[in-house]
Design a protein around this motif. Structure first.
Motif, PDB file in Angstrom:
ATOM      1  N   LEU A 224       0.827  -1.217   0.000  1.00 17.30           N
ATOM      2  CA  LEU A 224       0.000   0.000   0.000  1.00 17.30           C
ATOM      3  C   LEU A 224       0.858   1.263   0.000  1.00 17.30           C
ATOM      4  CD1 LEU A 224      -2.550  -1.139   2.736  1.00 17.30           C
ATOM      5  CD2 LEU A 224      -3.000  -0.947   0.279  1.00 17.30           C
ATOM      6  N   ALA A 225       2.182   1.103  -0.077  1.00 17.45           N
ATOM      7  CA  ALA A 225       3.077   2.267   0.061  1.00 17.45           C
ATOM      8  C   ALA A 225       2.677   3.398  -0.877  1.00 17.45           C
ATOM      9  CB  ALA A 225       4.516   1.833  -0.212  1.00 17.45           C
ATOM     10  N   GLY A 226       2.606   4.594  -0.311  1.00 19.40           N
ATOM     11  CA  GLY A 226       2.378   5.797  -1.120  1.00 19.40           C
ATOM     12  C   GLY A 226       0.973   5.960  -1.666  1.00 19.40           C
ATOM     13  N   THR A 227      -0.029   5.258  -1.076  1.00 19.54           N
ATOM     14  CA  THR A 227      -1.369   5.282  -1.701  1.00 19.54           C
ATOM     15  C   THR A 227      -2.446   5.992  -0.884  1.00 19.54           C
ATOM     16  OG1 THR A 227      -2.046   3.173  -0.700  1.00 19.54           O
ATOM     17  CG2 THR A 227      -0.925   3.069  -2.837  1.00 19.54           C
ATOM     18  N   ILE A 228      -2.272   6.123   0.415  1.00 23.35           N
ATOM     19  CA  ILE A 228      -3.407   6.541   1.258  1.00 23.35           C
ATOM     20  C   ILE A 228      -3.355   8.038   1.558  1.00 23.35           C
ATOM     21  CG2 ILE A 228      -4.404   6.253   3.576  1.00 23.35           C
ATOM     22  CD1 ILE A 228      -3.946   3.279   3.228  1.00 23.35           C
ATOM     23  N   ASP A 229      -4.473   8.706   1.308  1.00 20.44           N
ATOM     24  CA  ASP A 229      -4.533  10.158   1.510  1.00 20.44           C
ATOM     25  C   ASP A 229      -4.762  10.517   2.981  1.00 20.44           C
ATOM     26  OD1 ASP A 229      -4.378  10.847  -1.327  1.00 20.44           O
ATOM     27  OD2 ASP A 229      -6.364   9.912  -1.455  1.00 20.44           O
ATOM     28  N   LEU A 230      -5.575   9.726   3.642  1.00 21.18           N
ATOM     29  CA  LEU A 230      -5.892  10.016   5.048  1.00 21.18           C
ATOM     30  C   LEU A 230      -5.947   8.698   5.811  1.00 21.18           C
ATOM     31  CD1 LEU A 230      -6.812  11.943   7.335  1.00 21.18           C
ATOM     32  CD2 LEU A 230      -9.163  11.617   6.532  1.00 21.18           C
ATOM     33  N   PRO A 250       1.834  11.214  -1.223  1.00 21.08           N
ATOM     34  CA  PRO A 250       2.274  12.599  -1.063  1.00 21.08           C
ATOM     35  C   PRO A 250       1.077  13.472  -0.662  1.00 21.08           C
ATOM     36  CG  PRO A 250       3.243  11.656  -3.023  1.00 21.08           C
ATOM     37  CD  PRO A 250       2.259  10.641  -2.492  1.00 21.08           C
ATOM     38  N   ASN A 251       1.319  14.410   0.227  1.00 21.46           N
ATOM     39  CA  ASN A 251       0.268  15.244   0.830  1.00 21.46           C
ATOM     40  C   ASN A 251      -0.641  14.456   1.780  1.00 21.46           C
ATOM     41  OD1 ASN A 251       0.709  17.932  -0.129  1.00 21.46           O
ATOM     42  ND2 ASN A 251       0.074  17.213  -2.158  1.00 21.46           N
ATOM     43  N   GLY A 252      -0.292  13.197   2.050  1.00 24.97           N
ATOM     44  CA  GLY A 252      -1.124  12.374   2.922  1.00 24.97           C
ATOM     45  C   GLY A 252      -0.982  12.773   4.382  1.00 24.97           C
ATOM     46  N   ARG A 253      -1.920  12.300   5.168  1.00 30.17           N
ATOM     47  CA  ARG A 253      -1.970  12.671   6.580  1.00 30.17           C
ATOM     48  C   ARG A 253      -2.273  11.445   7.423  1.00 30.17           C
ATOM     49  NH1 ARG A 253      -3.523  17.359   9.592  1.00 30.17           N
ATOM     50  NH2 ARG A 253      -3.513  18.492   7.635  1.00 30.17           N
ATOM     51  N   MET A 254      -1.512  11.241   8.490  1.00 28.44           N
ATOM     52  CA  MET A 254      -1.873  10.239   9.497  1.00 28.44           C
ATOM     53  C   MET A 254      -2.489  10.999  10.668  1.00 28.44           C
ATOM     54  SD  MET A 254       0.307   7.231  11.394  1.00 28.44           S
ATOM     55  CE  MET A 254       1.048   8.102  12.772  1.00 28.44           C
ATOM     56  N   SER A 267      10.284   9.570  11.584  1.00 25.18           N
ATOM     57  CA  SER A 267      11.387  10.086  10.780  1.00 25.18           C
ATOM     58  C   SER A 267      10.847  11.275   9.990  1.00 25.18           C
ATOM     59  CB  SER A 267      11.880   9.001   9.820  1.00 25.18           C
ATOM     60  OG  SER A 267      12.612   9.607   8.770  1.00 25.18           O
ATOM     61  N   VAL A 268      11.583  12.371   9.966  1.00 23.80           N
ATOM     62  CA  VAL A 268      11.048  13.569   9.298  1.00 23.80           C
ATOM     63  C   VAL A 268      11.104  13.449   7.775  1.00 23.80           C
ATOM     64  CG1 VAL A 268      11.619  15.078  11.212  1.00 23.80           C
ATOM     65  CG2 VAL A 268      13.247  14.841   9.319  1.00 23.80           C
ATOM     66  N   PHE A 269      11.899  12.548   7.236  1.00 18.97           N
ATOM     67  CA  PHE A 269      12.099  12.558   5.778  1.00 18.97           C
ATOM     68  C   PHE A 269      10.831  12.264   4.975  1.00 18.97           C
ATOM     69  CE2 PHE A 269      16.335  12.170   7.596  1.00 18.97           C
ATOM     70  CZ  PHE A 269      16.908  13.292   7.020  1.00 18.97           C
ATOM     71  N   PRO A 270      10.027  11.238   5.375  1.00 21.68           N
ATOM     72  CA  PRO A 270       8.780  11.053   4.606  1.00 21.68           C
ATOM     73  C   PRO A 270       7.852  12.263   4.730  1.00 21.68           C
ATOM     74  CG  PRO A 270       9.123   9.235   6.170  1.00 21.68           C
ATOM     75  CD  PRO A 270      10.186  10.243   6.434  1.00 21.68           C
ATOM     76  N   LEU A 271       7.956  12.973   5.861  1.00 22.01           N
ATOM     77  CA  LEU A 271       7.100  14.160   6.041  1.00 22.01           C
ATOM     78  C   LEU A 271       7.563  15.279   5.104  1.00 22.01           C
ATOM     79  CD1 LEU A 271       6.673  14.333   9.941  1.00 22.01           C
ATOM     80  CD2 LEU A 271       5.428  12.956   8.279  1.00 22.01           C
ATOM     81  N   ILE A 272       8.876  15.526   5.095  1.00 24.61           N
ATOM     82  CA  ILE A 272       9.405  16.636   4.292  1.00 24.61           C
ATOM     83  C   ILE A 272       9.235  16.346   2.805  1.00 24.61           C
ATOM     84  CG2 ILE A 272      11.507  17.872   3.620  1.00 24.61           C
ATOM     85  CD1 ILE A 272      12.515  17.429   6.511  1.00 24.61           C
ATOM     86  N   PHE A 273       9.733  15.197   2.345  1.00 25.67           N
ATOM     87  CA  PHE A 273       9.797  14.992   0.891  1.00 25.67           C
ATOM     88  C   PHE A 273       8.433  14.695   0.286  1.00 25.67           C
ATOM     89  CE2 PHE A 273      14.245  14.244   2.217  1.00 25.67           C
ATOM     90  CZ  PHE A 273      14.790  15.320   1.534  1.00 25.67           C
ATOM     91  N   GLY A 274       7.523  14.121   1.083  1.00 19.40           N
ATOM     92  CA  GLY A 274       6.186  13.858   0.555  1.00 19.40           C
ATOM     93  C   GLY A 274       5.168  14.871   1.027  1.00 19.40           C
ATOM     94  N   GLN A 275       5.639  15.910   1.733  1.00 14.66           N
ATOM     95  CA  GLN A 275       4.742  16.951   2.260  1.00 14.66           C
ATOM     96  C   GLN A 275       3.601  16.325   3.081  1.00 14.66           C
ATOM     97  OE1 GLN A 275       4.725  20.421  -0.544  1.00 14.66           O
ATOM     98  NE2 GLN A 275       2.521  20.224  -0.285  1.00 14.66           N
ATOM     99  N   ARG A 276       3.980  15.340   3.903  1.00 17.02           N
ATOM    100  CA  ARG A 276       2.968  14.609   4.672  1.00 17.02           C
ATOM    101  C   ARG A 276       2.815  15.216   6.072  1.00 17.02           C
ATOM    102  NH1 ARG A 276       6.233  10.818   1.905  1.00 17.02           N
ATOM    103  NH2 ARG A 276       5.036   9.567   0.410  1.00 17.02           N
ATOM    104  N   SER A 277       1.697  14.899   6.715  1.00 17.92           N
ATOM    105  CA  SER A 277       1.408  15.449   8.048  1.00 17.92           C
ATOM    106  C   SER A 277       1.027  14.342   9.026  1.00 17.92           C
ATOM    107  CB  SER A 277       0.220  16.416   8.001  1.00 17.92           C
ATOM    108  OG  SER A 277       0.308  17.275   6.917  1.00 17.92           O
ATOM    109  N   ILE A 278       1.255  14.644  10.287  1.00 14.68           N
ATOM    110  CA  ILE A 278       0.739  13.797  11.369  1.00 14.68           C
ATOM    111  C   ILE A 278      -0.024  14.710  12.309  1.00 14.68           C
ATOM    112  CG2 ILE A 278       1.379  12.326  13.320  1.00 14.68           C
ATOM    113  CD1 ILE A 278       3.773  11.421  11.691  1.00 14.68           C
ATOM    114  N   SER A 279      -1.213  14.309  12.693  1.00 15.93           N
ATOM    115  CA  SER A 279      -2.062  15.200  13.499  1.00 15.93           C
ATOM    116  C   SER A 279      -2.957  14.375  14.410  1.00 15.93           C
ATOM    117  CB  SER A 279      -2.902  16.085  12.572  1.00 15.93           C
ATOM    118  OG  SER A 279      -3.612  15.292  11.640  1.00 15.93           O
ATOM    119  N   GLY A 280      -3.714  15.064  15.221  1.00 12.00           N
ATOM    120  CA  GLY A 280      -4.656  14.393  16.116  1.00 12.00           C
ATOM    121  C   GLY A 280      -5.822  15.315  16.401  1.00 12.00           C
TER     122      GLY A 280
END
Ligand SMILES: [Zn+2]
Ligand SMILES: [Zn+2]
Length: 335
Positions: A224-230, A250-254, A267-280
Motif C-alpha cells: 500500500l506504500a504511497g497510496t493513502i490520503d488520510l 504525497p500530501n497524505g496525513r496520518m 522520521s522527518v524525511f517522509p514528512l518533508i519529501f512527501g509533504q505529509r502530516s501527522i495530526s490528532g
C-alpha cells in the motif's frame, strides 16, 4: 432532587448503585432523563485511572441519549421533552476564542462529562444547553449513543480532511474504527481497514471497506506504500509506525484519535519529501456533533451495538476490557 447512579467509588472497583443529589440545576443547564448510554473505552480508562486524572467518586458514561426533563431559565434552543444526546463534553466557557470561533471542544475550560462532573450511567445527567445536541428524527435513537463520542471523534477528521475521492485507511476496527469505515464508505471514499484480528476481515468489508489488511502483515502493508490520503488511527496500542506512515501518499496525513500510550517515533524525511502530516483531534464542537448526527441519519450510518441493561454495567465493562465487544456496547437505563 435525588437521582440514581452507578457510582465508581475508587479506581478499578465495581460500580455500585447509589442515590445522589445533584443540587440545584444551573441557570444555563438542562437535565436529561437517560434512556441509553454507550460504553466508550475512555470510561474504562477513567475507571482504572489510566490517565492519572480520575476523580472519585465518579459517575461514568458519556454517550447519552435521553429526553430533557428540566431546563434552567438561561437555556436557549432546547425544550423539555426534546430528545438530545450528550457526549464527552458537558460544558464549555462560551466566551473564549475557541468557543467564539466554533471550537468549543478545544476550550481550555471545557468540562468533560465524566471528570469532575456526573456522567450518564445514571437515571439523569446534566449539561450546558449548548452541549445538549438534538437527536434527529430518522436516527434510531437506541443506537445513537455511540455516535456522541466515538462517532464524532472519527467523523470530524473525515469532515476536515477527506474528499469523496480520497483513499482513506482506518487503523483499528473496534468501537471507533467500525464507525469510521461506515462514515468514509458513505462519503464515497475508497476505504482500507487495518485490523489486528483476522476474525474481523469479513465484518470490515460488510461495514464498507474495499480492502482489508492485517496490521501484522508487513508485506501487505508494504504493497500500500504511497497510496493513502488520510489514515485515521483509532487503535490504542503501539504499531509499526514507520510502515503505516509509508502507506501515505504525497500530501497524505496520518491522524491519531486513539489514545496510544507510547510516543510515536517519526522520521522527518517522509514528512518533508512527501509533504505529509501527522495530526490528532478530540471529539468535536456542538455543531460538528449535530452535523454528524444529521449525516448518520441521512446515510443510515449506525454503530453495530450490543445492548445490556444498565444494571449489568459491571459485566459490560468486563466484556469491553476483554476486547469482546462487537463493536460498541450500549447500556439501556433500567432504574
Ligand atoms: Zn468516549
Ligand atoms: Zn471556551
Amino acid at each position: 432532587m435525588s437521582i440514581k447512579a452507578w457510582v465508581a467509588t475508587a479506581a478499578k472497583q465495581k460500580m455500585v448503585l447509589q442515590d445522589i443529589d445533584l443540587g440545584p440545576l444551573g441557570a444555563e443547564d438542562v437535565e436529561v432523563a437517560v434512556e441509553y448510554c454507550g460504553l466508550c473505552h475512555s470510561d474504562v480508562s477513567v475507571l482504572n485511572n489510566e490517565w492519572g486524572i480520575s476523580k472519585f467518586p465518579a459517575v461514568l458514561g458519556h454517550e447519552v441519549v435521553g429526553r430533557i426533563t428540566a431546563a434552567g431559565p438561561g437555556t436557549k434552543g432546547v425544550k423539555v421533552g426534546q430528545r438530545v444526546g450528550v457526549g464527552w463534553t458537558a460544558a464549555s466557557c462560551m466566551h473564549c476564542r475557541q468557543c467564539m470561533t466554533g471550537g468549543h471542544h478545544l476550550c481550555v475550560q471545557a468540562l468533560p462529562t465524566i471528570l469532575g462532573h456526573r456522567g450518564g450511567f445514571a437515571s439523569h445527567v446534566r449539561c450546558h444547553w449548548a452541549w445538549a445536541i438534538p437527536v434527529p428524527e430518522g436516527l434510531k435513537h437506541a443506537e445513537a449513543g455511540p455516535l456522541l463520542c466515538g462517532g464524532v471523534t472519527v467523523f470530524h477528521p473525515l469532515d476536515l480532511y477527506a474528499k469523496p475521492t480520497s483513499r482513506v485507511g482506518i487503523v483499528g476496527i473496534g468501537g471507533l474504527g467500525h464507525m469510521a469505515v461506515k462514515f468514509a464508505a458513505a462519503y464515497g471514499c475508497d476505504v482500507t481497514a487495518f485490523t489486528s484480528s483476522e476474525s474481523k476481515f469479513d465484518e470490515a468489508r460488510g461495514f464498507g471497506a474495499k480492502h482489508v489488511v492485517a496490521t501484522r502483515d508487513g508485506a501487505g502493508i508494504k504493497k500500500l506504500a504511497g497510496t493513502i490520503d488520510l489514515l485515521i488511527v483509532t487503535a490504542n496500542a503501539s504499531l509499526d509506525w514507520g510502515a503505516l506512515i509509508g502507506t501515505l501518499a504525497p500530501n497524505g496525513r496520518m491522524h491519531v484519535v486513539g489514545a496510544v500510550p507510547e510516543p510515536i517515533p517519526v522520521s522527518v524525511f517522509p514528512l518533508i519529501f512527501g509533504q505529509r502530516s501527522i495530526s490528532g483531534s478530540p471529539t468535536g464542537s456542538p455543531v460538528d456533533i449535530a452535523m454528524m448526527l444529521e449525516y448518520a441519519a441521512r446515510h443510515g450510518v449506525a454503530p453495530q451495538t450490543e445492548h445490556f441493561p444498565m444494571s449489568r454495567i459491571n459485566e459490560a465493562f468486563q466484556r469491553l476490557e476483554a476486547g469482546k465487544a462487537r463493536y460498541r456496547i450500549v447500556l439501556d437505563a433500567d432504574f
